[in-house]
Design a protein around this motif. Structure first.
Motif, PDB file in Angstrom:
ATOM      1  N   ALA A 789      36.962 -21.042  18.985  1.00  0.00           N
ATOM      2  CA  ALA A 789      37.275 -21.625  17.763  1.00  0.00           C
ATOM      3  C   ALA A 789      37.907 -20.081  17.009  1.00  0.00           C
ATOM      4  CB  ALA A 789      35.671 -21.649  16.515  1.00  0.00           C
ATOM      5  N   GLY A 791      39.827 -17.788  19.400  1.00  0.00           N
ATOM      6  CA  GLY A 791      41.243 -18.585  19.691  1.00  0.00           C
ATOM      7  C   GLY A 791      41.260 -17.300  21.179  1.00  0.00           C
ATOM      8  N   GLU A 894      40.982 -28.478  22.171  1.00  0.00           N
ATOM      9  CA  GLU A 894      41.302 -28.104  20.835  1.00  0.00           C
ATOM     10  C   GLU A 894      41.932 -26.504  21.024  1.00  0.00           C
ATOM     11  OE1 GLU A 894      37.462 -28.566  18.749  1.00  0.00           O
ATOM     12  OE2 GLU A 894      37.952 -30.537  19.240  1.00  0.00           O
ATOM     13  N   GLN A 895      41.358 -25.573  21.674  1.00  0.00           N
ATOM     14  CA  GLN A 895      41.739 -24.032  21.658  1.00  0.00           C
ATOM     15  C   GLN A 895      43.474 -24.524  22.126  1.00  0.00           C
ATOM     16  OE1 GLN A 895      40.512 -21.605  24.372  1.00  0.00           O
ATOM     17  NE2 GLN A 895      41.183 -20.265  23.742  1.00  0.00           N
ATOM     18  N   LYS A 897      45.858 -27.306  21.624  1.00  0.00           N
ATOM     19  CA  LYS A 897      46.423 -27.554  20.309  1.00  0.00           C
ATOM     20  C   LYS A 897      46.429 -26.038  19.583  1.00  0.00           C
ATOM     21  CE  LYS A 897      45.068 -32.188  20.539  1.00  0.00           C
ATOM     22  NZ  LYS A 897      44.279 -33.431  20.100  1.00  0.00           N
ATOM     23  N   LEU A 898      45.305 -25.569  19.094  1.00  0.00           N
ATOM     24  CA  LEU A 898      45.547 -24.388  17.666  1.00  0.00           C
ATOM     25  C   LEU A 898      46.764 -23.363  17.774  1.00  0.00           C
ATOM     26  CD1 LEU A 898      41.925 -24.481  16.667  1.00  0.00           C
ATOM     27  CD2 LEU A 898      43.544 -24.977  15.297  1.00  0.00           C
ATOM     28  N   GLN A 899      46.567 -23.158  19.583  1.00  0.00           N
ATOM     29  CA  GLN A 899      47.489 -21.798  20.133  1.00  0.00           C
ATOM     30  C   GLN A 899      48.789 -22.522  19.488  1.00  0.00           C
ATOM     31  OE1 GLN A 899      46.147 -20.869  23.619  1.00  0.00           O
ATOM     32  NE2 GLN A 899      45.082 -19.512  23.303  1.00  0.00           N
ATOM     33  N   GLU A 901      50.029 -24.591  17.470  1.00  0.00           N
ATOM     34  CA  GLU A 901      50.164 -24.871  16.227  1.00  0.00           C
ATOM     35  C   GLU A 901      50.871 -22.678  15.429  1.00  0.00           C
ATOM     36  OE1 GLU A 901      46.796 -26.441  14.200  1.00  0.00           O
ATOM     37  OE2 GLU A 901      47.387 -28.943  15.195  1.00  0.00           O
ATOM     38  N   VAL A 902      49.655 -22.163  15.797  1.00  0.00           N
ATOM     39  CA  VAL A 902      49.826 -21.401  15.198  1.00  0.00           C
ATOM     40  C   VAL A 902      51.172 -20.552  15.764  1.00  0.00           C
ATOM     41  CG1 VAL A 902      49.730 -18.556  16.096  1.00  0.00           C
ATOM     42  CG2 VAL A 902      47.584 -20.486  15.568  1.00  0.00           C
TER      43      VAL A 902
END
Length: 960
Positions: A789, A791, A894-895, A897-899, A901-902
């Motif tokens: 969560a 990163g 999910e990690q 995907k978040l990276q 998006e950042v």
């Protein structure tokens, strides 16, 4: 009051007022007086004048009287006077004038005469009826008036209730339908009238009976309501209290009301039967031995009681309801009681006649009742059957006509749908059953058939025809009957004798009776047709009768002759060469003519007495001369008229075609019948096979069960054999081995078991260690989730975790293998110990060894179970590890995907900054151009400085 004294008291000076004027003044007094006494005296005066001056009082005072009923409800005396007055002007019955002692005087008419001119009774009654109908119609125009009378009936005062009952009865007599409709829709209207039967004053109760008689006439809805208001129970109680048949006119009124409630009302009849009220009728007919003293009222009462029984079993009722009532009457003994009256002496003729008619309808169509009636004997010496005694009355011309008709009806009802009874009657005519010492029914019928009395001829012929109705067997049996006509002459058949009498030209009534008998006899009986045609004189006689032009009375005989000849054509089997169907039709065409034949045949149904006989089964005729047709014969005529007409008009070719069609149909019918029989046989075979299959299936199941049981027994025997074998082996080994060796083996066993326990303990410790490591791994997974969560990367830890889990799995498999090896060694050690035990121990030592061995075996089993549970725990740990691995993979996805998006967000921010920089550059260049052009442009720095100066200035002002 002075006026009333003048009218009611002595004579006053001057001219006397007329009746109309007096009534007018009294009406004014009723309408205008404020004192109740004045109104009461005026109404009483109107009552005294209401009979003689009916027209005037009715015309002028009716509205005032109705107003009195509505307004003066508190005074019962004035209500009674008003009701009596209304009754006098509405009632049509002629009554005697009131006594002179009554407190009223009749004014002198205007003409000066003391009495009206007398009129003929009929004209006076007609005029009275017209007046009553006119005033009744005026009264019931407003339904509230009838409702008002119903409300007044709730008053218990005698002077109000009794006149109200009489008035309502008169209204029902004059305008029955309208008043019934008003009472029917009035709330509790019928219930109020039913309460009159419970009144303790007999006069009100008796007049209430008359009122209910009028109310229940021809109105099924009111009849049902009255019946369900417990009317049957109340009426039967009143009849019993009044003495049943020995009672007075009150019993008669109750019986008339019962007849009204039950006649043509199937619902009430069923309610009467289901309520067991038929059983309560039996005591009515218990007559004593001494029947000499019969009063007129008792005769009337018993006549109505018999009518009430007939209403319940009338032929017009539904067959099911009639049969049910007939059964109840037999079971409760009512039929037996009626037969007792039938055979009793001293019974009046009209009661005996009605009893015969009642018994007739009680036994009609009921096999049980008909059999009982056949067994009834008359109290004579020697005893004779009741049927024979009744037939003796029927053929006796000295007996009353109505009694002979009743006996004929009884005989017809006895034979109705009773083939057994028909056979018994015909059997009394056959040569083998004739008894010379006794009189039989057949002998009486033959005697009546050939007597000189035409009514006896007709009754005997109709009775014999009913013995043959719809019974082919008895028609053929009757052909065997031979009659000895005179001494020295050979006997002739009954059929021949009938045709002989017919040809002798006797009375019309006799010939009609014989023709009805012959038509019924040969109908649907080809053998009888052949016997009839065999006599060469019969056909010429019939053709001669039909072709002649005779008078009105002979037309009926001609029609019946045409019917008899038509039956000979229709049911001819062509067995006689001279009288085949074709030859008879040719004879009709030449001698009579087809149209003339059909016209003569139609004379039967056009006769007025035919329609009367067709209405109901009971023979009811005003005089003996009009007794020509039988009810069952009218049905036969209706059935045969059309088919005979078609048969006469058909040509030979049509007949051949019909015969071919019949043959074809017969062939088809035969084929269909064969197939039906084949199908029935196959169905029977299939059913039989199904039953066999079912039985074999059940047997198979039983055998399988037996085999299973036997296998279980065999296995049990095998186990017992093995146990015995082992015991024998142990005993042999115990005898051959020594005690020391046994102790060595036991010591060896104990050491191995101890070693096994230590290894199991190690396995438990390893299991605990694995669980601890699993908890550590769960904590690590949670840490990984939190790091994901935030990163952070954790791929290396996951890889290490997987490697550790794989190594632990390998260790678990190795431990499992070692456990299996230990178990195998333990089992081998126990078998070696058993094989090497010393047989020299005594019995006590051997038992101890066996108990220790059993305990060790139990311990081994427990260790096995623990090992299984450890395996299950390991599988569960593997499953949890797999789920944790999948969770880690999901978190990694999910990690990622978040990276992504950042990165995209940073890129978008850089683009925006570039756009803003370009914009600022453009604005700066534009401002510069404006300055170059001489325009004043405020920079942002100047604007900020100016804003700051304004703010300082405002603060200085605030301080001042």
């Amino acid at each position: 009051m002075n006026f009333l004294r003048g009218v009611m008291g002595g004579q006053a000076a001057g001219p006397q007022p007329s009746g109309a004027e007096t009534i007018q003044k009294l009406c004014d007094r009723v309408a205008s007086s404020t004192l109740l006494e004045d109104r009461r005296d005026a109404v009483r005066a109107l009552k005294s004048l209401s009979k003689k001056y009916r027209m005037e009082v009715g015309t002028q005072a009716m509205d005032h009287l109705i107003n009195i009923l509505q307004t003066d409800r508190s005074d019962s005396e004035i209500l009674g006077y008003a009701l009596d007055t209304l009754y006098n002007i509405i009632c049509n019955d002629e009554e005697e004038e009131q006594d002179e002692s009554e407190d009223a005087v009749t004014p002198t008419p205007a003409s000066g005469k003391n009495k009206n001119v007398s009129m003929p009774d009929e004209a006076a009654q007609k005029q009275a009826d017209d007046l009553g109908a006119q005033f009744t119609e005026q009264f019931v125009q407003d339904p509230e008036h009838v409702t008002l009378i119903l409300a007044l009936l709730e008053e218990f005062d005698f002077h109000v209730r009794w006149p109200g009952v009489k008035l309502l009865t008169a209204l029902l007599k004059n305008q029955c339908v309208q008043v019934q409709g008003i009472i029917l829709v009035s709330p509790m209207g019928v219930s109020r009238l039913m309460d009159l039967l419970a009144d303790s004053r007999e006069v009100i109760r008796n007049d209430g009976l008359l009122l209910l008689q009028q109310l229940t006439k021809s109105n099924a809805a009111i009849q049902k309501i009255v019946a369900f208001e417990n009317a049957f129970e109340r009426l039967l109680d009143i009849i019993t209290e009044e003495g049943s048949s020995d009672g007075g006119i009150v019993v008669e009124d109750c019986l008339l009301l019962l007849v009204n409630l039950l006649k043509n009302n199937s619902s009430n009849q069923n309610f009467f039967k289901e309520g067991s009220y038929i059983q309560r009728m039996k005591p009515w007919f218990e007559v004593g031995d001494d029947n000499s003293g019969w009063s007129a009222q008792k005769v009337t009462n018993l006549h109505l009681m018999l009518q009430l029984v007939r209403v319940m079993v009338s032929p017009v009722n539904s067959p099911g309801a009639t049969a049910s009532c007939q059964k109840s009457m037999y079971q409760c003994g009512l039929l037996q009681q009626l037969c007792t009256i039938l055979m009793a002496t001293g019974v009046p003729a009209d009661i005996l006649t009605e009893t015969i008619n009642t018994v007739s309808e009680v036994i009609r169509g009921s096999q049980v009742n008909q059999d009982y009636f056949a067994s009834v004997n008359a109290p004579s010496n020697p005893p004779r059957p009741a049927i024979v005694v009744l037939l003796m009355s029927m053929v006796n011309e000295r007996q009353p006509f109505v009694l002979r008709c009743a006996v004929l009806y009884c005989f017809q009802c006895f034979l109705y749908k009773n083939q057994k009874g028909q056979g018994e009657i015909v059997a009394t005519l056959l040569p083998s059953t004739i008894d010379a010492n006794s009189i039989s029914a057949g002998q009486l019928l033959c005697g009546g058939l050939f007597s000189v009395d035409s009514l006896s001829n007709w009754c005997a012929a109709v009775a014999l025809a009913h013995a043959l109705q719809d019974n082919l067997t008895q028609k053929e049996q009757l052909l065997r009957v031979q009659l000895a006509t005179s001494l020295g002459k050979p006997p002739v058949s009954l059929l021949q004798q009938c045709t002989n009498i017919l040809s002798q030209g006797s009375k019309v009534q006799t010939r009609v009776g014989l023709l009805m008998l012959l038509c019924t006899w040969i109908n649907n009986c080809p053998i009888a047709v052949t016997h009839f045609l065999h006599n060469q004189e019969n056909v010429p006689f019939l053709t001669a009768q039909i072709s002649e032009n005779l008078g009105e009375d002979e037309r009926l005989v001609q029609g019946l002759c045409a019917l008899l000849l038509g039956i000979c054509i229709y049911y001819n089997d062509n067995s006689l060469e001279n009288y085949t169907k074709e030859k008879l039709k040719q004879l009709i065409e030449k001698r009579i003519g087809k149209e003339n034949f059909v016209e003569k045949l139609g004379f039967i149904t056009k006769h007025e007495l035919y329609s009367r006989a067709a209405q109901k089964p009971q023979p009811v005729f005003p005089s003996p001369e009009q007794m020509l047709f039988d009810h069952e014969f009218t049905k036969l005529v209706k059935e045969l008229e059309g088919v005979i007409t078609k048969a006469v008009h058909k040509s030979s070719e049509d007949e051949k075609k019909e015969e071919e069609v019949k043959k074809t149909l017969e062939q088809h019918d035969n084929i269909v019948t064969q197939y039906k029989e084949l199908i029935r046989e196959q169905d029977a075979q299939i059913q039989e096979l199904k039953e066999q299959v079912a039985s074999m299936s059940s047997q198979n199941e039983q055998m399988q069960t037996t085999v299973t049981q036997q296998l279980a027994q065999i296995q049990q025997h095998k186990d017992q054999y093995n146990i015995l074998k082992l015991k024998l082996g142990k005993e042999n080994q115990n005898q051959s081995n020594s005690q020391g060796d046994s102790s060595q083996v036991n010591g060896l066993q104990t050491e191995e078991l101890t070693q096994l326990r230590e290894e199991v303990e190690e396995l438990r410790k390893q299991h605990t260690l694995l669980q601890t490591q699993l908890h550590d791994k769960d904590a690590l997974i949670n840490t990984l989730r939190s790091e994901t969560a935030e990163g952070s990367a954790g791929g290396s830890d996951n890889t290490e975790l997987l490697k550790e889990l794989e190594s632990q799995s390998a260790e678990i498999n190795q431990m499992k293998t070692e456990r299996q090896e230990l178990l195998r060694r333990a089992e081998a050690g126990s078998s070696d110990a058993v094989s090497s035990s010393d047989g020299s121990f005594d019995a006590a030592k051997m038992a101890e060894v066996e108990s220790r061995l059993a305990a060790q075996t139990t311990e081994t089993e427990r260790l096995k179970e623990e090992t299984k549970s450890l395996s299950a725990s390991r599988a569960e740990l593997e499953q949890q590890l797999a789920s944790a691995t999948s969770t880690v993979a999901i978190l990694q996805t999910e990690q990622a995907k978040l990276q992504t998006e950042v990165q995209e967000s940073k890129k978008e921010q850089d683009d925006l900054l570039m756009l803003l920089a370009d914009q600022d550059q453009k604005i700066h260049s534009l401002k510069q151009k404006l300055k170059d052009l001489g325009e004043t442009v405020d920079d942002e720095d100047d604007l900020d400085a100016r804003d700051q100066t304004d703010d300082d200035f405002e603060e200085d002002e605030d301080e001042d």
